[in-house]
Design a protein around this motif. Structure first.
Motif, mmCIF file in Angstrom:
data_model
loop_
_atom_site.group_PDB
_atom_site.id
_atom_site.type_symbol
_atom_site.label_atom_id
_atom_site.label_comp_id
_atom_site.label_asym_id
_atom_site.label_seq_id
_atom_site.Cartn_x
_atom_site.Cartn_y
_atom_site.Cartn_z
ATOM 1 N N ALA A 222 -31.315 -0.678 59.492
ATOM 2 C CA ALA A 222 -32.487 -0.307 60.292
ATOM 3 C C ALA A 222 -32.326 -0.799 61.727
ATOM 4 C CB ALA A 222 -33.757 -0.868 59.670
ATOM 5 N N THR A 223 -31.826 -2.004 61.903
ATOM 6 C CA THR A 223 -31.610 -2.564 63.241
ATOM 7 C C THR A 223 -30.539 -1.774 63.983
ATOM 8 O OG1 THR A 223 -32.250 -4.747 62.466
ATOM 9 C CG2 THR A 223 -30.988 -4.658 64.503
ATOM 10 N N LEU A 224 -29.462 -1.429 63.312
ATOM 11 C CA LEU A 224 -28.382 -0.655 63.917
ATOM 12 C C LEU A 224 -28.884 0.693 64.423
ATOM 13 C CD1 LEU A 224 -25.347 -0.220 64.550
ATOM 14 C CD2 LEU A 224 -25.139 0.686 62.238
ATOM 15 N N VAL A 225 -29.609 1.407 63.580
ATOM 16 C CA VAL A 225 -30.139 2.709 63.986
ATOM 17 C C VAL A 225 -31.137 2.553 65.125
ATOM 18 C CG1 VAL A 225 -31.542 4.681 63.236
ATOM 19 C CG2 VAL A 225 -29.712 3.816 61.762
ATOM 20 N N GLY A 226 -32.033 1.583 65.012
ATOM 21 C CA GLY A 226 -33.016 1.354 66.064
ATOM 22 C C GLY A 226 -32.373 1.019 67.392
ATOM 23 N N ARG A 227 -31.368 0.176 67.364
ATOM 24 C CA ARG A 227 -30.678 -0.224 68.599
ATOM 25 C C ARG A 227 -29.925 0.960 69.209
ATOM 26 N NH1 ARG A 227 -30.733 -2.670 73.028
ATOM 27 N NH2 ARG A 227 -28.890 -3.805 73.620
ATOM 28 N N THR A 228 -29.326 1.783 68.373
ATOM 29 C CA THR A 228 -28.633 2.976 68.859
ATOM 30 C C THR A 228 -29.602 3.897 69.586
ATOM 31 O OG1 THR A 228 -27.022 2.862 67.065
ATOM 32 C CG2 THR A 228 -27.246 4.974 68.177
ATOM 33 N N VAL A 229 -30.776 4.105 69.016
ATOM 34 C CA VAL A 229 -31.782 4.965 69.647
ATOM 35 C C VAL A 229 -32.255 4.340 70.959
ATOM 36 C CG1 VAL A 229 -34.088 5.967 69.381
ATOM 37 C CG2 VAL A 229 -32.464 6.041 67.476
ATOM 38 N N GLU A 230 -32.427 3.024 70.987
ATOM 39 C CA GLU A 230 -32.821 2.345 72.231
ATOM 40 C C GLU A 230 -31.792 2.577 73.334
ATOM 41 O OE1 GLU A 230 -33.382 -1.839 71.640
ATOM 42 O OE2 GLU A 230 -34.860 -1.519 70.046
ATOM 43 N N LEU A 231 -30.526 2.459 73.001
ATOM 44 C CA LEU A 231 -29.457 2.577 73.993
ATOM 45 C C LEU A 231 -29.168 4.018 74.406
ATOM 46 C CD1 LEU A 231 -26.907 -0.032 72.588
ATOM 47 C CD2 LEU A 231 -28.269 -0.240 74.675
ATOM 48 N N HIS A 232 -29.298 4.946 73.465
ATOM 49 C CA HIS A 232 -28.864 6.327 73.713
ATOM 50 C C HIS A 232 -29.998 7.342 73.619
ATOM 51 C CE1 HIS A 232 -24.769 4.892 73.733
ATOM 52 N NE2 HIS A 232 -25.006 4.265 72.595
ATOM 53 N N VAL A 233 -31.220 6.898 73.544
ATOM 54 C CA VAL A 233 -32.429 7.714 73.510
ATOM 55 C C VAL A 233 -32.649 8.397 72.167
ATOM 56 C CG1 VAL A 233 -33.761 9.548 74.616
ATOM 57 C CG2 VAL A 233 -32.294 8.078 76.004
ATOM 58 N N ARG A 234 -31.617 8.948 71.561
ATOM 59 C CA ARG A 234 -31.775 9.609 70.266
ATOM 60 C C ARG A 234 -30.462 9.589 69.509
ATOM 61 N NH1 ARG A 234 -32.507 15.974 71.561
ATOM 62 N NH2 ARG A 234 -30.435 16.506 70.832
ATOM 63 N N ARG A 235 -30.542 9.897 68.238
ATOM 64 C CA ARG A 235 -29.353 9.988 67.389
ATOM 65 C C ARG A 235 -29.248 11.431 66.936
ATOM 66 N NH1 ARG A 235 -26.056 7.065 64.002
ATOM 67 N NH2 ARG A 235 -26.997 5.076 64.495
ATOM 68 N N ASP A 236 -28.142 12.069 67.276
ATOM 69 C CA ASP A 236 -27.916 13.451 66.869
ATOM 70 C C ASP A 236 -27.080 13.555 65.605
ATOM 71 O OD1 ASP A 236 -29.256 14.821 69.042
ATOM 72 O OD2 ASP A 236 -27.670 14.050 70.317
ATOM 73 N N VAL A 237 -26.173 12.594 65.415
ATOM 74 C CA VAL A 237 -25.254 12.638 64.280
ATOM 75 C C VAL A 237 -25.129 11.248 63.675
ATOM 76 C CG1 VAL A 237 -22.885 13.114 63.537
ATOM 77 C CG2 VAL A 237 -23.915 14.495 65.332
ATOM 78 N N MET A 238 -25.131 11.188 62.368
ATOM 79 C CA MET A 238 -24.862 9.953 61.632
ATOM 80 C C MET A 238 -23.633 10.217 60.779
ATOM 81 S SD MET A 238 -25.523 6.926 60.628
ATOM 82 C CE MET A 238 -25.477 5.805 59.276
ATOM 83 N N VAL A 239 -22.562 9.439 60.992
ATOM 84 C CA VAL A 239 -21.349 9.568 60.187
ATOM 85 C C VAL A 239 -21.220 8.318 59.327
ATOM 86 C CG1 VAL A 239 -18.844 9.808 60.203
ATOM 87 C CG2 VAL A 239 -20.218 10.980 61.942
ATOM 88 N N ASN A 240 -21.278 8.506 58.030
ATOM 89 C CA ASN A 240 -21.066 7.417 57.081
ATOM 90 C C ASN A 240 -19.584 7.400 56.727
ATOM 91 O OD1 ASN A 240 -23.680 6.278 56.591
ATOM 92 N ND2 ASN A 240 -24.223 8.166 55.542
ATOM 93 N N GLY B 41 -24.389 1.540 51.408
ATOM 94 C CA GLY B 41 -24.191 1.747 52.845
ATOM 95 C C GLY B 41 -24.582 3.149 53.281
ATOM 96 N N PRO B 42 -24.018 4.196 52.662
ATOM 97 C CA PRO B 42 -24.420 5.549 53.028
ATOM 98 C C PRO B 42 -25.904 5.827 52.761
ATOM 99 C CG PRO B 42 -22.325 5.609 51.907
ATOM 100 C CD PRO B 42 -22.836 4.193 51.791
ATOM 101 N N LEU B 43 -26.422 5.321 51.653
ATOM 102 C CA LEU B 43 -27.843 5.505 51.350
ATOM 103 C C LEU B 43 -28.710 4.980 52.489
ATOM 104 C CD1 LEU B 43 -30.302 5.979 49.342
ATOM 105 C CD2 LEU B 43 -30.032 3.552 48.860
ATOM 106 N N LEU B 44 -28.447 3.760 52.922
ATOM 107 C CA LEU B 44 -29.256 3.161 53.978
ATOM 108 C C LEU B 44 -29.041 3.851 55.324
ATOM 109 C CD1 LEU B 44 -28.938 -0.576 52.956
ATOM 110 C CD2 LEU B 44 -30.902 0.949 52.614
#
Length: 85
Positions: A2-20, A49-52
């Motif tokens: 959750a922290t990783l995804v949140g921080r990515t959105v903070e830095l890059h505005v949005r997440r277009d792709v998630m690669v597990n 890992g992929p689930l989360l």
């Protein structure tokens, strides 16, 4: 995660792709010699890992109405370890 995804959105505005794409050798011994702790660690990486990743990145993507998730597997998962490769 959750922290990783949140921080990515903070830095890059949005997440277009998630690669597990994570993994490791896990348990390379025969199933009759399998250590339960080693198996549990492998399941944490390979299944949880992929689930989360999907759970938290998917929420952000769904809220925007777009995005893609790519789950990567390996030949070892299909072949059953190093002996099958």
């Amino acid at each position: 995660m959750a922290t990783l995804v949140g921080r990515t959105v903070e830095l890059h505005v949005r997440r277009d792709v998630m690669v597990n794409n994570a993994g490791g050798p896990g348990n390379l011994s025969p199933i009759t010699e399998c250590d339960a702790d080693v198996f549990a660690r492998a399941m944490t990486v390979h299944a949880n890992g992929p689930l989360l990743g999907i759970k938290y990145a998917g929420r952000e993507m769904a809220a925007r109405g777009s995005g893609s998730v790519v789950n990567v597997g390996s030949a070892a998962g299909k072949a059953g370890g190093w002996e099958g490769l």
